[in-house]
Design a protein around this motif. Structure first.
Motif, PDB file in Angstrom:
ATOM      1  N   UNK A   1      53.310 -43.522  43.992  1.00  0.00           N
ATOM      2  CA  UNK A   1      53.478 -44.427  45.128  1.00  0.00           C
ATOM      3  C   UNK A   1      52.190 -45.156  45.485  1.00  0.00           C
ATOM      4  N   UNK A   2      51.054 -44.502  45.279  1.00  0.00           N
ATOM      5  CA  UNK A   2      49.770 -45.112  45.615  1.00  0.00           C
ATOM      6  C   UNK A   2      49.143 -45.848  44.443  1.00  0.00           C
ATOM      7  N   UNK A   3      49.760 -45.731  43.261  1.00  0.00           N
ATOM      8  CA  UNK A   3      49.240 -46.370  42.047  1.00  0.00           C
ATOM      9  C   UNK A   3      47.796 -45.945  41.780  1.00  0.00           C
ATOM     10  N   UNK A   4      47.553 -44.622  41.846  1.00  0.00           N
ATOM     11  CA  UNK A   4      46.229 -44.093  41.574  1.00  0.00           C
ATOM     12  C   UNK A   4      46.351 -42.731  40.916  1.00  0.00           C
TER      13      UNK A   4
ATOM     14  N   UNK B   1      34.818 -41.455  32.959  1.00  0.00           N
ATOM     15  CA  UNK B   1      36.095 -41.398  33.668  1.00  0.00           C
ATOM     16  C   UNK B   1      36.621 -42.775  34.062  1.00  0.00           C
ATOM     17  N   UNK B   2      35.916 -43.823  33.658  1.00  0.00           N
ATOM     18  CA  UNK B   2      36.306 -45.166  34.072  1.00  0.00           C
ATOM     19  C   UNK B   2      37.689 -45.550  33.563  1.00  0.00           C
ATOM     20  N   UNK B   3      38.116 -44.963  32.438  1.00  0.00           N
ATOM     21  CA  UNK B   3      39.429 -45.291  31.883  1.00  0.00           C
ATOM     22  C   UNK B   3      40.573 -44.831  32.776  1.00  0.00           C
TER      23      UNK B   3
ATOM     24  N   UNK C   1      39.901 -51.557  37.448  1.00  0.00           N
ATOM     25  CA  UNK C   1      38.537 -51.915  37.838  1.00  0.00           C
ATOM     26  C   UNK C   1      37.896 -52.847  36.820  1.00  0.00           C
ATOM     27  N   UNK C   2      38.204 -52.637  35.551  1.00  0.00           N
ATOM     28  CA  UNK C   2      37.667 -53.505  34.512  1.00  0.00           C
ATOM     29  C   UNK C   2      38.215 -54.918  34.651  1.00  0.00           C
ATOM     30  N   UNK C   3      39.499 -55.022  34.996  1.00  0.00           N
ATOM     31  CA  UNK C   3      40.120 -56.330  35.190  1.00  0.00           C
ATOM     32  C   UNK C   3      39.499 -57.042  36.390  1.00  0.00           C
TER      33      UNK C   3
ATOM     34  N   UNK D   1      31.568 -49.387  36.180  1.00  0.00           N
ATOM     35  CA  UNK D   1      31.555 -47.938  36.451  1.00  0.00           C
ATOM     36  C   UNK D   1      30.297 -47.543  37.200  1.00  0.00           C
ATOM     37  N   UNK D   2      30.372 -46.447  37.905  1.00  0.00           N
ATOM     38  CA  UNK D   2      29.211 -45.947  38.640  1.00  0.00           C
ATOM     39  C   UNK D   2      28.263 -45.231  37.696  1.00  0.00           C
TER      40      UNK D   2
END
Length: 292
Positions: free
Chosen positions: A98-101, A243-245, A250-252, A257-258
């Protein structure tokens, strides 16, 4: 048509709002650890604590009605690690969808690994259960006496200490409150936190699955784990390259990445202003969205 549906879906997506009552001090954690070690020391030799364990086991076995046994066999599932893990997985999956995360599922995995790691402590402590053979249908099963009920007993099977049932109820029901507690009333959160540990404690003592002294140890370790989980900024921490994948959007959007230093600073810190805003409400009662 596609862009309109995508926009509508984005507009209807609500950010995940974990309900975190963040511990403000490390002193309670230190005292919980000291209490666990001090209490464990009382179980290395036949102290009054062990004698009380054996007395309580004999009292329960002599006065347990049949209905209490069967009711306890049902209630004990409130502390089963596998069942609670499945329930938490289902809820985390729903919240993530529901939160798309992916963040609720990441919180679940970390909680699952830490809680499962307590099995190592149960193996090291090497304490038998009050009725320490596995076939409960055999009336000739031996009951551990005072000398056998100690830690490091070298008897099999021996994974009674600390109580996993109490620990599981504290950690997993606390995790469920973390997941969906922002949608609950205060009394519902308190009931979900405190009722299951009480139920599991009573049920496992009635069944002679655990000693009474296994319970405080499970409470100490359970709250240590839960306090650690509550300190992590699950909804706002920044992911490093490894973990950026997990968040390809975020890439779009061009969000880099941090660094690992930024990751640790953002993941394990006091409650952040954006998370405080999640607790606020607009006049219509809807939550204030975090800054992006």
């Amino acid at each position: 048509m596609t862009s309109v549906s995508t926009a509508n879906r984005s507009a209807s997506t609500k950010p995940w709002k974990p309900y975190r009552v963040v511990p403000k001090s490390w002193w309670p954690d230190l005292w919980l650890l000291v209490a666990f070690l001090a209490f464990s020391a009382l179980l290395v030799w036949p102290t009054f604590v062990v004698e009380f364990d054996v007395w309580m086991r004999e009292f329960v076995e002599a006065h347990r009605p049949a209905w209490a046994y069967y009711v306890s066999r049902v209630l004990i599932f409130s502390g089963q690690f596998g069942l609670l893990g499945v329930v938490a997985l289902a809820l985390a999956s729903i919240v993530a969808y529901r939160s798309r995360t992916i963040r609720p599922l990441l919180a679940l995995i970390v909680t699952y690994l830490i809680t499962g790691g307590i099995l190592i402590l149960k193996v090291i402590s090497d304490r038998v259960a009050p009725r320490w053979k596995e076939d409960e249908s055999d009336p000739t099963l031996p009951f551990a006496d005072v000398d056998q009920a100690l830690l490091f007993s070298n008897l099999e099977p021996s994974m009674s200490y600390p109580s996993g049932h109490v620990l599981n109820t504290i950690v997993w029901f606390g995790f469920i409150v973390l997941l969906v507690g922002s949608h609950m009333r205060s009394w519902q959160r308190h009931a979900l936190r405190w009722t299951p540990p009480i139920i599991a404690t009573v049920a496992m003592i009635v069944l002679s699955w655990h000693w009474v002294s296994d319970v405080p140890a499970g409470i100490f370790i359970g709250f240590l784990i839960l306090r650690f989980i509550l300190r992590i900024n699950w909804a706002t921490m920044r992911f490093p390259p490894a973990l950026a994948w997990l968040e390809p959007e975020n890439k779009i959007l061009g969000i880099p990445p941090a660094t690992y230093r930024e990751f640790f600073r953002s993941s394990y810190a006091p409650i952040e202003p954006d998370e405080q805003r999640l607790r606020q409400r607009w006049p219509d009662g809807s939550p204030v969205a975090p800054k992006l």
